[in-house]
Design a protein around this motif. Sequence first.
Motif, PDB file in Angstrom:
ATOM      1  N   GLY A 168       0.795  -1.213   0.000  1.00 46.32           N
ATOM      2  CA  GLY A 168       0.000   0.000   0.000  1.00 46.32           C
ATOM      3  C   GLY A 168       0.829   1.265   0.000  1.00 46.32           C
ATOM      4  N   ASP A 169       0.134   2.392  -0.079  1.00 43.29           N
ATOM      5  CA  ASP A 169       0.827   3.676  -0.079  1.00 43.29           C
ATOM      6  C   ASP A 169       0.120   4.694   0.816  1.00 43.29           C
ATOM      7  OD1 ASP A 169      -1.440   4.057  -1.553  1.00 43.29           O
ATOM      8  OD2 ASP A 169      -0.437   4.792  -3.363  1.00 43.29           O
ATOM      9  N   GLY A 170      -0.542   4.205   1.852  1.00 40.78           N
ATOM     10  CA  GLY A 170      -1.205   5.088   2.799  1.00 40.78           C
ATOM     11  C   GLY A 170      -0.306   5.429   3.970  1.00 40.78           C
ATOM     12  N   ASP A 171      -0.918   5.773   5.086  1.00 38.49           N
ATOM     13  CA  ASP A 171      -0.212   6.221   6.285  1.00 38.49           C
ATOM     14  C   ASP A 171      -0.191   5.084   7.311  1.00 38.49           C
ATOM     15  OD1 ASP A 171       0.568   7.408   8.714  1.00 38.49           O
ATOM     16  OD2 ASP A 171      -0.383   9.318   8.227  1.00 38.49           O
ATOM     17  N   LEU A 172       0.950   4.408   7.443  1.00 40.00           N
ATOM     18  CA  LEU A 172       1.041   3.266   8.357  1.00 40.00           C
ATOM     19  C   LEU A 172       0.874   3.673   9.814  1.00 40.00           C
ATOM     20  CD1 LEU A 172       3.915   1.237   6.676  1.00 40.00           C
ATOM     21  CD2 LEU A 172       1.574   0.436   7.060  1.00 40.00           C
ATOM     22  N   GLY A 173       1.418   4.819  10.172  1.00 39.26           N
ATOM     23  CA  GLY A 173       1.259   5.286  11.545  1.00 39.26           C
ATOM     24  C   GLY A 173      -0.204   5.502  11.885  1.00 39.26           C
ATOM     25  N   ALA A 174      -0.935   6.100  10.950  1.00 44.63           N
ATOM     26  CA  ALA A 174      -2.366   6.327  11.152  1.00 44.63           C
ATOM     27  C   ALA A 174      -3.128   5.013  11.213  1.00 44.63           C
ATOM     28  CB  ALA A 174      -2.916   7.210  10.038  1.00 44.63           C
ATOM     29  N   LEU A 175      -2.690   4.023  10.438  1.00 49.75           N
ATOM     30  CA  LEU A 175      -3.355   2.719  10.446  1.00 49.75           C
ATOM     31  C   LEU A 175      -3.195   2.030  11.794  1.00 49.75           C
ATOM     32  CD1 LEU A 175      -4.892   0.497   8.980  1.00 49.75           C
ATOM     33  CD2 LEU A 175      -2.688  -0.363   8.123  1.00 49.75           C
ATOM     34  N   VAL A 176      -1.976   1.995  12.305  1.00 51.35           N
ATOM     35  CA  VAL A 176      -1.737   1.374  13.612  1.00 51.35           C
ATOM     36  C   VAL A 176      -2.540   2.086  14.692  1.00 51.35           C
ATOM     37  CG1 VAL A 176      -0.005   0.889  15.387  1.00 51.35           C
ATOM     38  CG2 VAL A 176       0.549   0.526  12.969  1.00 51.35           C
ATOM     39  N   HIS A 177      -2.503   3.412  14.665  1.00 56.75           N
ATOM     40  CA  HIS A 177      -3.266   4.160  15.666  1.00 56.75           C
ATOM     41  C   HIS A 177      -4.765   3.932  15.480  1.00 56.75           C
ATOM     42  CE1 HIS A 177      -3.982   7.094  18.733  1.00 56.75           C
ATOM     43  NE2 HIS A 177      -4.694   7.862  17.919  1.00 56.75           N
ATOM     44  N   GLY A 178      -5.206   3.794  14.226  1.00 63.49           N
ATOM     45  CA  GLY A 178      -6.617   3.551  13.972  1.00 63.49           C
ATOM     46  C   GLY A 178      -7.103   2.242  14.558  1.00 63.49           C
ATOM     47  N   PHE A 179      -6.303   1.195  14.441  1.00 63.77           N
ATOM     48  CA  PHE A 179      -6.683  -0.089  15.027  1.00 63.77           C
ATOM     49  C   PHE A 179      -6.751  -0.004  16.547  1.00 63.77           C
ATOM     50  CE2 PHE A 179      -5.064  -2.409  11.081  1.00 63.77           C
ATOM     51  CZ  PHE A 179      -6.341  -2.758  10.664  1.00 63.77           C
ATOM     52  N   THR A 180      -5.746   0.566  17.150  1.00 61.79           N
ATOM     53  CA  THR A 180      -5.741   0.640  18.616  1.00 61.79           C
ATOM     54  C   THR A 180      -6.836   1.579  19.133  1.00 61.79           C
ATOM     55  OG1 THR A 180      -3.991   2.329  18.545  1.00 61.79           O
ATOM     56  CG2 THR A 180      -3.306   0.030  18.825  1.00 61.79           C
ATOM     57  N   ARG A 181      -7.083   2.664  18.421  1.00 65.22           N
ATOM     58  CA  ARG A 181      -8.170   3.573  18.809  1.00 65.22           C
ATOM     59  C   ARG A 181      -9.525   2.868  18.692  1.00 65.22           C
ATOM     60  NH1 ARG A 181      -7.328   7.408  15.298  1.00 65.22           N
ATOM     61  NH2 ARG A 181      -8.875   6.604  13.817  1.00 65.22           N
ATOM     62  N   ALA A 182      -9.675   2.031  17.668  1.00 61.74           N
ATOM     63  CA  ALA A 182     -10.927   1.291  17.498  1.00 61.74           C
ATOM     64  C   ALA A 182     -11.218   0.429  18.727  1.00 61.74           C
ATOM     65  CB  ALA A 182     -10.860   0.423  16.239  1.00 61.74           C
ATOM     66  N   VAL A 183     -10.164  -0.171  19.302  1.00 62.25           N
ATOM     67  CA  VAL A 183     -10.336  -1.003  20.493  1.00 62.25           C
ATOM     68  C   VAL A 183     -10.624  -0.156  21.719  1.00 62.25           C
ATOM     69  CG1 VAL A 183      -9.233  -2.658  22.052  1.00 62.25           C
ATOM     70  CG2 VAL A 183      -8.813  -2.799  19.587  1.00 62.25           C
ATOM     71  N   TRP A 184      -9.769   0.842  21.959  1.00 61.62           N
ATOM     72  CA  TRP A 184      -9.749   1.523  23.253  1.00 61.62           C
ATOM     73  C   TRP A 184     -10.603   2.786  23.341  1.00 61.62           C
ATOM     74  CZ3 TRP A 184      -8.109  -1.020  27.303  1.00 61.62           C
ATOM     75  CH2 TRP A 184      -7.312  -2.154  27.076  1.00 61.62           C
ATOM     76  N   ALA A 185     -11.154   3.215  22.220  1.00 60.01           N
ATOM     77  CA  ALA A 185     -11.986   4.421  22.279  1.00 60.01           C
ATOM     78  C   ALA A 185     -13.291   4.293  21.498  1.00 60.01           C
ATOM     79  CB  ALA A 185     -11.199   5.615  21.742  1.00 60.01           C
ATOM     80  N   GLU A 186     -13.369   3.337  20.564  1.00 59.64           N
ATOM     81  CA  GLU A 186     -14.524   3.300  19.671  1.00 59.64           C
ATOM     82  C   GLU A 186     -15.378   2.049  19.814  1.00 59.64           C
ATOM     83  OE1 GLU A 186     -12.689   3.834  15.859  1.00 59.64           O
ATOM     84  OE2 GLU A 186     -12.303   5.967  16.187  1.00 59.64           O
ATOM     85  N   GLU A 187     -15.023   1.158  20.744  1.00 56.81           N
ATOM     86  CA  GLU A 187     -15.810  -0.047  21.025  1.00 56.81           C
ATOM     87  C   GLU A 187     -16.042  -0.893  19.764  1.00 56.81           C
ATOM     88  OE1 GLU A 187     -15.797  -0.603  23.962  1.00 56.81           O
ATOM     89  OE2 GLU A 187     -17.088   0.602  25.233  1.00 56.81           O
ATOM     90  N   LYS A 188     -14.970  -1.106  19.006  1.00 59.45           N
ATOM     91  CA  LYS A 188     -15.050  -1.890  17.783  1.00 59.45           C
ATOM     92  C   LYS A 188     -14.206  -3.147  17.902  1.00 59.45           C
ATOM     93  CE  LYS A 188     -15.844   2.151  14.849  1.00 59.45           C
ATOM     94  NZ  LYS A 188     -15.282   3.010  13.770  1.00 59.45           N
ATOM     95  N   ASP A 189     -14.627  -4.176  17.207  1.00 59.52           N
ATOM     96  CA  ASP A 189     -13.942  -5.465  17.211  1.00 59.52           C
ATOM     97  C   ASP A 189     -13.005  -5.536  16.005  1.00 59.52           C
ATOM     98  OD1 ASP A 189     -13.119  -8.099  17.106  1.00 59.52           O
ATOM     99  OD2 ASP A 189     -15.124  -8.959  17.328  1.00 59.52           O
ATOM    100  N   ILE A 190     -11.717  -5.359  16.253  1.00 61.82           N
ATOM    101  CA  ILE A 190     -10.767  -5.280  15.139  1.00 61.82           C
ATOM    102  C   ILE A 190     -10.410  -6.653  14.555  1.00 61.82           C
ATOM    103  CG2 ILE A 190      -9.778  -3.090  15.905  1.00 61.82           C
ATOM    104  CD1 ILE A 190      -7.303  -4.750  16.845  1.00 61.82           C
ATOM    105  N   SER A 191     -11.083  -7.693  15.008  1.00 67.16           N
ATOM    106  CA  SER A 191     -10.910  -8.987  14.342  1.00 67.16           C
ATOM    107  C   SER A 191     -11.905  -9.158  13.199  1.00 67.16           C
ATOM    108  CB  SER A 191     -11.080 -10.131  15.349  1.00 67.16           C
ATOM    109  OG  SER A 191     -12.424 -10.230  15.800  1.00 67.16           O
ATOM    110  N   GLN A 192     -12.841  -8.209  13.069  1.00 67.49           N
ATOM    111  CA  GLN A 192     -13.891  -8.312  12.061  1.00 67.49           C
ATOM    112  C   GLN A 192     -13.489  -7.629  10.751  1.00 67.49           C
ATOM    113  OE1 GLN A 192     -16.658 -10.273  12.556  1.00 67.49           O
ATOM    114  NE2 GLN A 192     -15.399 -10.755  14.369  1.00 67.49           N
ATOM    115  N   PRO A 193     -13.779  -8.268   9.611  1.00 73.35           N
ATOM    116  CA  PRO A 193     -13.346  -7.730   8.316  1.00 73.35           C
ATOM    117  C   PRO A 193     -13.812  -6.303   8.046  1.00 73.35           C
ATOM    118  CG  PRO A 193     -14.141  -9.965   8.067  1.00 73.35           C
ATOM    119  CD  PRO A 193     -14.455  -9.574   9.473  1.00 73.35           C
ATOM    120  N   GLU A 194     -15.055  -5.975   8.390  1.00 66.72           N
ATOM    121  CA  GLU A 194     -15.554  -4.635   8.088  1.00 66.72           C
ATOM    122  C   GLU A 194     -14.826  -3.550   8.878  1.00 66.72           C
ATOM    123  OE1 GLU A 194     -18.385  -6.470  11.186  1.00 66.72           O
ATOM    124  OE2 GLU A 194     -17.297  -7.119   9.384  1.00 66.72           O
TER     125      GLU A 194
END
Length: 215
Positions: free
Chosen positions: A119-145
């Motif tokens: 890819g050619d996006g922002d890896l730092g933003a991606l990592v933070h996005g996954f962790t934020r999804a867990v710890w601030a957004e109540e999302k299950d990061i094991s799910q494809p969507e």
Amino acid sequence: MRLLLVTGLIHKKVTFMAHIDYFFATISPFTYLAGTGLEDIAQKHGATIAYKPMDLMTVFGRTGGVPPKDRHISRIEMRAQELPRQAKKRKLPLNLQPAFFPVNMAPSSYAVIAASNYGDGDLGALVHGFTRAVWAEEKDISQPEVIEACLKTAGFDPSLADKDMIGSAEQYAKNTEDAVAAGVFGAPFYITDKDQRFWGQDRLEDLDLVLSGAL
């Protein structure tokens, strides 16, 4: 570090860029609290970053650690105080008892590896996005969507969630082995090309100072 090369009467300066191996876990609260501080430091010093998602529970088991739920009550209570303090300090929202923790971190880790390779996006933003999804957004990061949404938000093609799954799985296992071999025992963990090691988001300032030559 700068090296002066002499060829006849021609003098050239060659600049060697610093490099950081970044070992992290996509479900780690302290990786979340690191935000994109590493990326800011790397940009400041012209350093490169190798993103290395790892199986943190395996690393714990191999290096004398234990999962949070199995720790002594003193450590559990300290963690319960420390996480909100650090979140407040960094002005980040935090749910101390997220709805989806722990979850299988492998699928999101595979996505990071695929994004890094293809890819050619922002890896730092991606990592933070996954962790934020867990710890601030109540999302299950094991799910494809959820994985696809995090990829898209960070500027990647969502289809990378399914890209080269076998290769990503092999790299994930290798990252975990490399982490143990390199002396990693928690997340986030940063190692420079001079083998200076830093554990935790609260050591980013020290990493900055080392790269500056002040430490």
